[in-house]
Design an enzyme around this catalytic site. Structure first.
Site, PDB file in Angstrom:
ATOM      1  N   LYS A 258       0.833  -1.202   0.000  1.00  0.00           N
ATOM      2  CA  LYS A 258       0.000   0.000   0.000  1.00  0.00           C
ATOM      3  C   LYS A 258       0.864   1.247   0.000  1.00  0.00           C
ATOM      4  CE  LYS A 258      -3.893  -1.927   2.661  1.00  0.00           C
ATOM      5  NZ  LYS A 258      -4.945  -1.723   1.657  1.00  0.00           N
ATOM      6  N   ARG A 332     -10.116 -11.828   2.278  1.00  0.00           N
ATOM      7  CA  ARG A 332     -10.935 -12.945   1.773  1.00  0.00           C
ATOM      8  C   ARG A 332     -10.181 -14.268   1.870  1.00  0.00           C
ATOM      9  NH1 ARG A 332     -11.407  -9.723  -3.803  1.00  0.00           N
ATOM     10  NH2 ARG A 332     -11.126  -8.072  -2.273  1.00  0.00           N
TER      11      ARG A 332
HETATM   12  N1  BES Z   1      -8.051  -3.883   4.507  1.00  0.00           N
HETATM   13  C1  BES Z   1      -8.207  -3.501   3.156  1.00  0.00           C
HETATM   14  C2  BES Z   1      -9.519  -2.743   2.898  1.00  0.00           C
HETATM   15  C3  BES Z   1      -9.611  -1.411   3.565  1.00  0.00           C
HETATM   16  C4  BES Z   1      -9.063  -0.297   2.963  1.00  0.00           C
HETATM   17  C5  BES Z   1     -10.253  -1.287   4.781  1.00  0.00           C
HETATM   18  C6  BES Z   1      -9.174   0.934   3.585  1.00  0.00           C
HETATM   19  C7  BES Z   1     -10.349  -0.043   5.390  1.00  0.00           C
HETATM   20  C8  BES Z   1      -9.815   1.064   4.798  1.00  0.00           C
HETATM   21  C9  BES Z   1      -8.198  -4.739   2.256  1.00  0.00           C
HETATM   22  O1  BES Z   1      -7.384  -5.767   2.689  1.00  0.00           O
HETATM   23  C10 BES Z   1      -7.679  -4.293   0.935  1.00  0.00           C
HETATM   24  O2  BES Z   1      -6.545  -3.900   0.873  1.00  0.00           O
HETATM   25  N2  BES Z   1      -8.516  -4.366  -0.087  1.00  0.00           N
HETATM   26  C11 BES Z   1      -8.157  -3.959  -1.390  1.00  0.00           C
HETATM   27  C12 BES Z   1      -8.697  -4.951  -2.366  1.00  0.00           C
HETATM   28  C13 BES Z   1      -8.186  -4.780  -3.749  1.00  0.00           C
HETATM   29  C14 BES Z   1      -6.725  -5.109  -3.819  1.00  0.00           C
HETATM   30  C15 BES Z   1      -8.975  -5.678  -4.662  1.00  0.00           C
HETATM   31  C16 BES Z   1      -8.736  -2.577  -1.641  1.00  0.00           C
HETATM   32  O3  BES Z   1      -9.860  -2.322  -1.170  1.00  0.00           O
HETATM   33  O4  BES Z   1      -8.068  -1.748  -2.245  1.00  0.00           O
HETATM   34 MN    MN Z   2      -5.371  -5.549   2.040  1.00  0.00          MN
END
Ligand code: BES
Ligand code: MN
Ligand code: ZN
Length: 481
Positions: A258, A332
């Site tokens: 990230k 997931r």
């Molecule tokens: N934990 C994150 C989702 C999230 C983001 C929760 C911001 C709270 C605040 C999750 O693991 C994630 O990174 N999801 C990705 C999925 C994508 C790679 C398909 C996302 O939402 O960007």
């Molecule tokens: Mn994630």
């Protein structure tokens, strides 16, 4: 903070009057006319969560007098009134507030006011070593003048303890709270009669949880699966309801890392697991007449020489294979193995999972509603009804074959991400592939609800404790009713 109930007004330095929306003209005070005039000049009209503060001379003493609005009298309105009380008085110098109800209030409503007051007053001061005296809370006790509130309070105080546990887990930073320490912080639930089972990495490897373990392999923190069982039916309810929580104690994204800005938020990527633990504490604390199992999948998602790579293919406990195209879609991968284990171990009738699963959910709904996805209309309706009553609202999203197809993989049974759009739905479709035929399932994407940037109805900024009251209410209405 101490909560007490008394049939008569106790000696206190602060008098609080809970007044419904509309009128109040006969406050049981010598200074009532002055207060009423002041309140109306300040445009206070009893709306839920509004307040008016003044001073009144009573029996030769000058006391602080506060009016708080209970609105239209719903449980959540009484909670907002209690929250307004603590928001105003917590650091005010007041130490003991006596709350009298103007207009009739049941014991249940008084207990909800106390719940709101306690929740809004929750704070974490563990890491403040140089706090100025004036910043420290002074309000130590709230006495509710109610003849029959104490009984209702027993249940509500258990809920408050559950919410407090969730907030604590969510607030702790990831150097302190990791899978093993998360488990240790839930151990005390055993004293409430909760049976705790913990699987370590070796046990999970033995069971073939390749999806969960793939996420964990980039971290020096070992993963854990934590199961908490509560049976308040003495064995009468055969099939338990199972709650599953995403417990990523820190989510860097892994190799699909990230951006730096805001990454600290990912300490609360265990908010689903936190809500499940808090709900178990609430249910056991109030001796709910239901059989409930709460299961947390606990891992840390880190980039490392041993971390999984984009393109890796893992085999889940169900036997289905997954092409991991993005290591940041890790929630997931954790949930799918926990759900498989839950079904094999407990044969549940109902599974509800809670997860901070997708940023796309925040794009859709912001921080007002969490998203719900379900294969069963009755279950979805029950959860939405419970959410409404508890002040933790849900909005339903669709599931369908067309969305499901979007996560087919050319090389494995599925891939862990779909195309750019409908990201929250394809995430839900992924989880659905692990739910057995006949199991009623709902997935709650609570990404927007776990953490607040500004104070809300019954929380300050920070951890909200979202999910505890929703699950508690759902169990009460669907299984104890
Ligand atoms: N934990 C994150 C989702 C999230 C983001 C929760 C911001 C709270 C605040 C999750 O693991 C994630 O990174 N999801 C990705 C999925 C994508 C790679 C398909 C996302 O939402 O960007
Ligand atoms: Mn994630
Ligand atoms: Zn995550």
């Amino acid at each position: 903070m101490e909560i007490a109930f008394s049939p008569i007004r106790p000696d206190a330095d602060t008098l609080v009057f809970a007044v419904p929306k509309g009128g109040f003209d006969a406050l049981p005070l010598a200074a009532a006319p002055t207060l009423a005039a002041g309140a109306s000049a300040a445009r206070f009209a009893g709306e839920a969560g509004s307040s008016f503060e003044s001073f009144a001379e009573e029996g030769g003493k000058v006391l602080r007098a506060v009016l708080i609005g209970t609105g239209s009298g719903s449980d959540t309105d009484f909670e907002k009134a209690g929250a307004a009380l603590t928001a105003r008085l917590s650091n005010s110098g007041a130490t003991h507030a006596a709350v009298e109800f103007f207009g009739p209030a049941t014991g249940e409503q008084a207990a909800h006011l106390a719940l709101g007051a306690l929740l809004r007053g929750w704070r974490i001061d563990t890491y403040r070593t140089r706090q100025p005296e004036k910043a420290k809370p002074t309000l130590a006790k709230i006495t509710l003048v109610s003849a029959d509130g104490a009984a209702a309070w027993e249940a509500q105080s258990a809920v408050a303890s559950g919410v407090a546990l969730t907030r604590e887990l969510v607030s702790e930073p990831a150097n302190i709270l990791y899978p093993e320490s998360f488990v240790e912080r839930c151990r005390h639930l055993e004293q409430l009669g909760v049976k705790i089972t913990v699987l370590d990495k070796a046990a999970m490897a033995e069971l073939g949880m390749g999806a969960l373990l793939g996420v964990a392999q980039g971290s020096v923190r070992e993963p854990r699966l934590l199961a908490m069982e509560w049976d308040g039916t003495g064995g009468a309810q055969q099939k338990p309801v199972v709650f599953v929580g995403k417990g990523v104690t820190f989510d860097t994204g892994g190799i699909s890392i990230k951006p730096a800005a805001g990454m600290e938020d990912m300490k609360w990527d265990m908010g689903g697991a936190g809500a499940v633990a808090g709900a178990m504490k609430a249910l056991a604390g109030r001796k709910a007449k239901a059989r409930v199992v709460g299961i947390c999948g606990l891992v840390e998602n880190m980039p490392d020489g041993n971390a999984q790579r984009p393109g890796d293919i893992v085999t889940s406990m169900s036997g289905q294979t997954i092409e991991v195209l993005n290591t940041d879609a890790e929630g997931r991968l954790v949930l799918c193995d926990v759900i498989t284990w839950a079904q094999k171990t407990y044969a549940p009738e109902v599974i509800v999972d809670l997860a901070t699963l997708t940023g796309a959910m925040i794009v859709s709904l912001g921080s007002e509603y969490a998203g719900i996805f379900s294969n069963d209309d009755g279950l979805a309706d029950d959860l939405m009804t419970a959410g409404k009553a508890a002040g933790e609202q849900l909005w339903r999203f669709p599931l369908s074959d067309a969305y499901n197809k979007l996560i087919d993989s050319p090389i494995a049974d599925m891939k862990n991400v779909g195309p750019r759009f409908a990201g929250s739905i394809t995430a839900a479709q992924f989880i659905k592939r692990f739910v057995d035929e006949g199991v009623k399932w709902a997935h709650l994407d609570i990404a927007g609800m776990v953490w607040a940037d500004k104070p809300g109805a019954t929380w300050d900024k920070g951890a909200t404790g979202y999910g505890v009251r929703l699950l508690d209410r759902f169990v009460a209405d669907r299984f104890e009713g």
